[in-house]
Motif scaffolding. Structure first.
Motif: not given
Length: 752
Positions: A306-317
């Motif tokens: 779950e934490k990685l999913k949120n971090l991945a979204a930040e990276v994508h942005e």
């Protein structure tokens, strides 16, 4: 296994430091400093730190600390800096010199915590950071007690005669072994030689110096030499299904995947550790991170996912470029890649995720090992060969291997640290054991002995008055590290050539001494190579002589042809399109060498580099630039920074010499800074509006700040988004659009 016999000999010759641990309370430090460390949980020192105290660290001695990563080198520097800053009899400032900007930011964040330590005037100890413009004296830095800066920035501050430099009483040289670097070494060496004239305290830090005694002799310093670490580091080589360590012990690793690197990483993650995998190229780091992510994702728990999913979204942005998508996909699976092609926002997110333990493995190029504090339980050195333009694939130096290996073992988190080289043959295992695991780091050597390294520094020495005569110039060279390794008079031929060049180019006058001209002073202040300045000046003169209808390409190519610009490599498919472009735009180049000469290949490389910046200022999408030139988004940013500095220098020189191209260079400077056309410059200077949003506003008829201020807030919100519109309109003093209701507010409204 004959090489293993070296292990016993090495163990015997190691200097064993007694397990002495001096208590913080017993140190000769001001009470507020001792309390600061006690409050942060540090009660006593590590043995190498205690050895430094015994060597006179707090008694005014210069110190060279050659101790392993994680053994507390920075703490030694902090003691000396705070002791000096709080000294009632002789108040001073501390200068902390680092090799990389990223490391400067890391140290600055740490030193900011000293604000809670109060000086006698009731003010806290203040830290400042300087990594920016090279033609400024940054007098504002005089307000700080501790200043963190790169060696290049310190060099420029010395050239620009910053007054507060005279108040420095302590100089810290972090990663001092980088004197051995052909790129950064000469600057660090000259900076230290200049600062030594002021006789400050000097503390030099490194984990890997093969000739530490020689460095200590140069700096008139006491040497603290130790191999003690708070966590045991086991170095070994992986072959078959086991790691063989330098002490002859072995550790079996269960096969998790046909790729042994993936098995080694999975083995660490299952134990609750993290990994760093060092690869030889960017492409390899990306490929490895992708393969690792697919394989290790099944080992992650739901909370981590779950934490990685949120971090991945930040990276994508962070970006529209494909690399950001690729990186985000890796992050979602618990892996990441790290190299200079990434932009700083992406690197910060990756480093943060790794420090928090969310990202389990990073595949990185060796730049990550050069000072950034990212330890892991196991370090895997996948590629121990590097591509060299002149020699092809060559083995890395032991010093570089030791830097990477030293990243193994997180204090207070890991029971041990492991560094593992990977091999496919038994013979190679034996070879790597002797070549790296059981070997000592090479001696570091001064890189001052060439015209390229010395040209800019000799002009600076003349301009700043360090060397007003040839005799004093040679005398100054005696204070360099070069002179401890070779006879300084051996530089006389090189220096004579440089003096002749500077005199010919009217940067100095040699008559009853050495005197800088106004042009020479300007070149030194701009912090550019005198050869770069000469090429720019000659180029601007030729533009006038030929009556050229010059363009942005003319000026950008002129800059790309200087030694201060790092040219892009040519790929096989570059030759055709570059040759076509040169034919179509031949009137825009000051000089085109004949195609059959060696110079022509250099010329093509320069033109390719100029074309990146041409696309940048013409608002070509970064994604398209990345694909067209085969570079990273981080490379575009780095190139634009260098180009901005050189275009600014060209504009300054052109204005000073009254060249007709100076005005165009000044325009180009603004365009390079923002990556946009001139028509967008009014909008783009508003914080929060980049080149993309500025273009959207311009195309919608909003062409300057005044028009934007007069617009209906809702219209602006539709063009650039509500959140951005609120920030931008508030900033320019206009009414912002109504904020969007949150999901919770909407639900409450529905119930009403």
């Amino acid at each position: 296994m004959a090489k293993f016999e070296l292990a016993d000999a090495k163990i015997k010759k190691e200097k064993i430091i007694k397990e002495k641990r001096i208590k913080i309370a017993d140190l000769n430090l001001p009470a507020p400093v001792k309390q600061f460390y006690l409050d942060s949980g540090i009660q006593s020192l590590y043995p190498p730190q205690s050895a430094a105290i015994d060597a006179g660290l707090l008694e005014g001695k210069n110190i060279v600390a050659a101790i392993p990563t994680a053994s507390g080198k920075t703490l030694l520097a902090e003691f000396v800096m705070l002791q000096s800053v709080l000294n009632e009899n002789k108040k001073g400032k501390a200068l902390y010199i680092v090799p990389l900007r990223a490391l400067a930011s890391e140290k600055y964040e740490r030193f900011r915590s000293f604000e809670s330590i109060k000086k006698s005037d009731g003010c806290g100890v203040l830290a400042g950071i300087a990594t920016g413009d090279f033609d400024s004296n940054d007098e504002w830095l005089g307000n700080f007690d501790i200043i963190v800066a790169t060696s290049e920035k310190v060099d420029s501050l010395l050239r620009n005669r910053s007054h507060w430099i005279n108040e420095i009483t302590v100089v810290i040289a972090d990663e001092v072994h980088l004197i051995d670097s052909p790129d950064r070494g000469p600057t660090l060496e000259i900076v230290l030689a200049k600062l030594m004239k002021q006789k400050p305290r000097l503390i030099a830090l490194s984990a890997t110096i093969g000739n530490a005694r020689e460095v200590a002799k140069w700096l008139s310093a006491e040497l603290v030499l130790s191999e003690w670490r708070p966590i045991v580091l086991k170095e070994g080589v992986f072959f078959g299904n086991a790691i063989t360590f330098g002490d002859r012990s072995q550790r079996e690793v269960k096969e998790f995947h046909s790729d042994s690197t993936i098995s080694l990483v999975a083995d660490t993650i299952k134990e609750g550790g993290q990994c760093l995998v060092f690869e030889s190229s960017r492409k390899n780091t990306e490929g490895m991170a992708g393969r690792l992510g697919i394989s290790i994702s099944k080992l992650l728990d739901n909370d981590t996912r779950e934490k990685l999913k949120n971090l991945a979204a930040e990276v994508h942005e962070t970006s529209e470029v494909d690399t950001a998508k690729k990186l985000a996909m890796c992050v979602a699976n618990g892996s990441a890649f790290h190299h200079a092609g990434l932009i700083s926002e992406q690197r910060k997110l990756i480093e943060g995720g790794f420090r928090k333990g969310i990202i389990k493995v990073i595949a990185a190029t060796p730049t990550l090992a050069a000072g950034l504090n990212l330890p892991a339980r196991r370090v895997i050195i996948k590629g121990y060969r590097r591509y060299d333009v002149n020699f092809g694939q060559v083995p890395i130096p032991v010093l570089e291997y030791k830097q990477m290996a030293g990243r193994a073992g997180r204090p207070k988190l890991d029971p041990y640290g492991e560094s593992v080289l990977v091999t496919k043959t038994y013979d190679e295992l034996d070879e790597l054991m002797g070549q790296y695991v059981l070997a000592d780091a090479e001696k570091i050597w001064s890189k001052l002995g060439s015209e390229n390294a010395l040209r800019t520094h000799i002009l600076s020495l003349i301009v700043t008055g360090f060397a007003p005569t040839m005799t004093e110039l040679l005398e100054f060279m005696r204070a360099t590290f070069y002179s401890t390794q070779q006879e300084p008079w051996s530089l006389k031929v090189v220096i004579d050539n440089i003096i002749r060049f500077l005199a010919e180019k009217k940067m100095i006058v040699q008559k009853d001494g050495l005197f800088a001209t106004r042009l020479g002073e300007m070149v030194s202040r701009l912090y550019i190579d005198p050869l770069s300045a000469s090429l720019m000046i000659e180029g601007m003169e030729k533009i006038e002589e030929k009556g050229m209808q010059f363009t942005e390409m003319t000026l950008l190519h002129l800059i790309a042809s200087t030694p201060d610009m790092r040219q892009l490599y040519l790929r096989s498919n570059d030759y055709n399109w570059l040759s076509d472009l040169i034919m179509d735009h031949h009137t825009e180049f000051v000089h085109i060498p004949p195609q059959f000469k060696v110079d022509y290949e250099w010329f093509l490389s320069q033109v390719k580099t100029a074309c990146v910046m041409l696309d940048w200022i013409n608002e070509i999408k970064e994604e398209d630039i990345v694909k067209k030139f085969g570079i990273g988004e981080g490379d575009i940013r780095a190139l634009s920074e260098t180009t901005l500095w050189l275009v600014h220098s060209m504009a300054e020189l052109g204005t000073f010499l009254k060249r007709s191209s100076a005005g165009k260079a000044r325009e180009l400077e603004k365009r390079v800074e923002y990556g946009a056309s001139l028509q967008l410059l009014d909008l783009i200077q508003i914080r929060g509006i980049g080149r993309v949003r500025a273009r959207k506003l311009f195309d919608a008829g909003i062409r300057d700040m005044e028009t934007l201020r007069a617009q209906e807030p809702d219209k602006v919100a539709k063009i650039i988004g509500t959140k951005v519109a609120i920030k931008v309109l508030k900033q320019i003093g206009a009414a912002p659009p109504p904020e969007e209701k949150s999901e919770e507010q909407r639900k409450l409204h529905d119930f009403g």
